[in-house]
Design a protein around this motif. Structure first.
Motif, short mmCIF file in Angstrom:
data_model
loop_
_atom_site.label_atom_id
_atom_site.label_comp_id
_atom_site.label_asym_id
_atom_site.label_seq_id
_atom_site.Cartn_x
_atom_site.Cartn_y
_atom_site.Cartn_z
N HIS A 212 0.86 -1.07 -0.09
CA HIS A 212 -0.10 0.01 -0.12
C HIS A 212 0.88 1.35 0.11
N ASN A 213 1.88 1.33 0.83
CA ASN A 213 2.79 2.56 1.00
C ASN A 213 3.55 2.76 -0.33
N TYR A 214 4.00 1.69 -0.67
CA TYR A 214 4.82 1.36 -2.06
C TYR A 214 4.23 1.97 -3.41
N LEU A 215 2.93 1.71 -3.42
CA LEU A 215 2.07 1.99 -4.68
C LEU A 215 1.31 3.22 -4.41
N LEU A 216 1.46 3.81 -3.12
CA LEU A 216 0.43 5.10 -2.91
C LEU A 216 0.70 6.22 -3.79
N ASN A 217 -0.36 6.79 -4.41
CA ASN A 217 -0.21 7.70 -5.47
C ASN A 217 -1.29 8.58 -5.28
N PRO A 218 -1.10 9.82 -4.74
CA PRO A 218 -2.33 10.77 -4.52
C PRO A 218 -3.15 11.05 -5.69
N SER A 219 -2.65 11.15 -6.94
CA SER A 219 -3.70 11.18 -8.18
C SER A 219 -4.76 9.94 -8.14
N GLU A 220 -4.40 8.74 -7.52
CA GLU A 220 -5.31 7.61 -7.73
C GLU A 220 -6.14 7.47 -6.45
N ASN A 221 -5.98 8.13 -5.43
CA ASN A 221 -6.62 7.97 -4.07
C ASN A 221 -7.94 8.09 -4.13
N GLN A 222 -8.38 9.16 -4.78
CA GLN A 222 -10.12 9.41 -4.93
C GLN A 222 -10.69 8.36 -5.59
N ARG A 223 -9.87 7.68 -6.64
CA ARG A 223 -10.73 6.69 -7.32
C ARG A 223 -10.96 5.10 -6.45
N TRP A 224 -9.76 5.26 -5.78
CA TRP A 224 -10.05 3.94 -4.75
C TRP A 224 -10.93 4.17 -3.49
N LEU A 225 -11.12 5.43 -3.17
CA LEU A 225 -12.08 5.75 -2.18
C LEU A 225 -13.47 5.58 -2.54
N GLU A 226 -13.63 6.13 -3.67
CA GLU A 226 -14.92 6.16 -4.39
C GLU A 226 -15.20 4.50 -4.64
N GLU A 227 -14.47 3.89 -5.17
CA GLU A 227 -14.70 2.25 -4.96
C GLU A 227 -14.99 1.52 -3.75
N SER A 228 -14.14 1.89 -2.80
CA SER A 228 -14.67 1.45 -1.47
C SER A 228 -16.12 1.82 -1.11
N GLU A 229 -16.55 3.23 -1.60
CA GLU A 229 -17.78 3.55 -1.00
C GLU A 229 -18.77 2.83 -1.84
N GLU A 230 -18.56 2.80 -3.08
CA GLU A 230 -19.64 2.07 -3.82
C GLU A 230 -19.98 0.70 -3.43
N ARG A 231 -18.97 0.03 -3.10
CA ARG A 231 -19.22 -1.52 -2.56
C ARG A 231 -19.66 -1.53 -1.22
N GLY A 232 -19.42 -0.35 -0.41
CA GLY A 232 -20.08 -0.36 0.98
C GLY A 232 -19.48 -1.29 1.96
#
Length: 337
Positions: free
Chosen positions: A274-294
């Protein structure tokens, strides 16, 4: 994970997951072991399913996954979780103030349950309040969703101060061994005097001079709701970090059918990657995916007592005074509460 990133990981762990080719059989290539492991972490599929996909034996897949996760932990832990320094804490505190409007903050902390199939002969050690079997993941995150501290493996039933106070972080903070900077005035204001650097957590954590938790109760005065909002705004960083972690590594949403010792290395490897791949430009996409799945990882409750020392109450009082001052106020806080 891009091809370049995978090759970089392979260059770090390849030697640890290479086995000798003999006259009896050819060994599995390190790149294939890494690919199987990343597939397992990213999907949470069973070893049987992965064995069919990669045309390997089930025991070979299991061995490859556990071997690679331990290699990632050995070779990448030091680079992704460096030893904290005073300069590092100051940089984290500066970013928390700039992005999340909470001063002198060392990070947001929380604990989550990672579900397992009931371990053999374990009794109720891993049985948690949700009615499942689990191990506990305790983590501290900075203002950009990067984990700065990690502890994995406490029993799922552990509560009432056993997780945090027994952790390396809790003991080191209590003993003042983590190079935390000396007390300093809050940004733009010296009216409250020198203030300690603190972590922020939810109501499950104890109130300390270096750990701020919200005021309890629902019918509370407006100034207390103001403090709770400002603290919650900073604390949501760790919730978002867990959301990104579990959206990328879907194995954390499955009931892992592995031994607890192997589960520890799987979860640790996922957090390192997670730390190795962390990219600020992609954070919002991952958060939206997490919210969609609930889907969310279950929280750990009752990590410490509800009562703090007089000095801790004094720090909290000075913080909410600062949040209501011209220097510490944000324009939208009255509307939010």
């Amino acid at each position: 994970m891009s091809a370049e990133q995978m090759d970089n990981v392979l260059s770090l762990v390849g030697a640890d997951i290479t086995r000798q080719t003999t006259t009896y059989r050819a060994s599995i290539e390190p790149k294939q072991r890494l690919a199987v492991t990343l597939r397992f972490l990213g999907t949470g599929e069973s070893f049987s399913s992965l064995a069919f996909q990669y045309r390997l034996g089930i025991s070979t897949v299991a061995e490859s996954v556990h071997m690679t996760c331990r290699a990632i932990e050995r070779q990448m832990m030091a680079s992704q979780f460096p030893k904290p320094t005073e300069e590092m804490w100051k940089n984290i505190a500066t970013k928390f103030w700039e992005k999340w409007n909470f001063p002198n903050c060392l990070g947001a902390i929380d604990g989550k349950h990672v579900t397992l199939v009931s371990p053999a002969n374990s009794g109720s050690l891993y049985f948690n309040y949700k009615g499942t079997f689990s191990i506990v993941l305790l983590a501290l995150a900075d203002a950009e969703y990067r984990f700065t501290f990690l502890q994995v493996g406490d029993f799922g039933r552990t509560s009432d101060g056993g997780v945090y106070s027994g952790s390396a972080l809790g003991r080191a903070m209590e003993a003042k061994k983590l190079s935390v900077p000396a007390d300093c005035p809050l940004p733009g204001s010296g009216a409250q005097g020198p203030m300690p650097y603190t972590m922020v957590g939810d109501a499950a954590f104890p109130l300390k001079t270096y750990m701020m938790r919200p005021f309890p109760g629902k019918q509370i005065p407006q100034w207390r709701r103001m403090f709770n909002y400002r603290l919650s705004r900073a604390r949501m960083v760790i919730e978002c970090a867990f959301g990104i972690l579990s959206s990328r590594w879907r194995v954390l949403h499955t009931k892992m059918n592995v031994k607890p010792s192997n589960a520890d290395s799987v979860v640790t490897a996922a957090c390192i990657l997670h730390n190795y791949l962390l990219n600020p430009s992609e954070n919002q996409r991952w958060l939206e995916e997490s919210e969609e799945r609930g889907e969310v990882l279950p929280c750990v409750r009752n990590m410490g007592g509800n009562r703090g020392c007089r000095e801790a109450y004094d720090v909290r009082e000075r913080l909410y005074t600062f949040f209501n001052s011209p220097e510490g106020r944000v324009s939208w806080q009255e509307q939010m509460i």
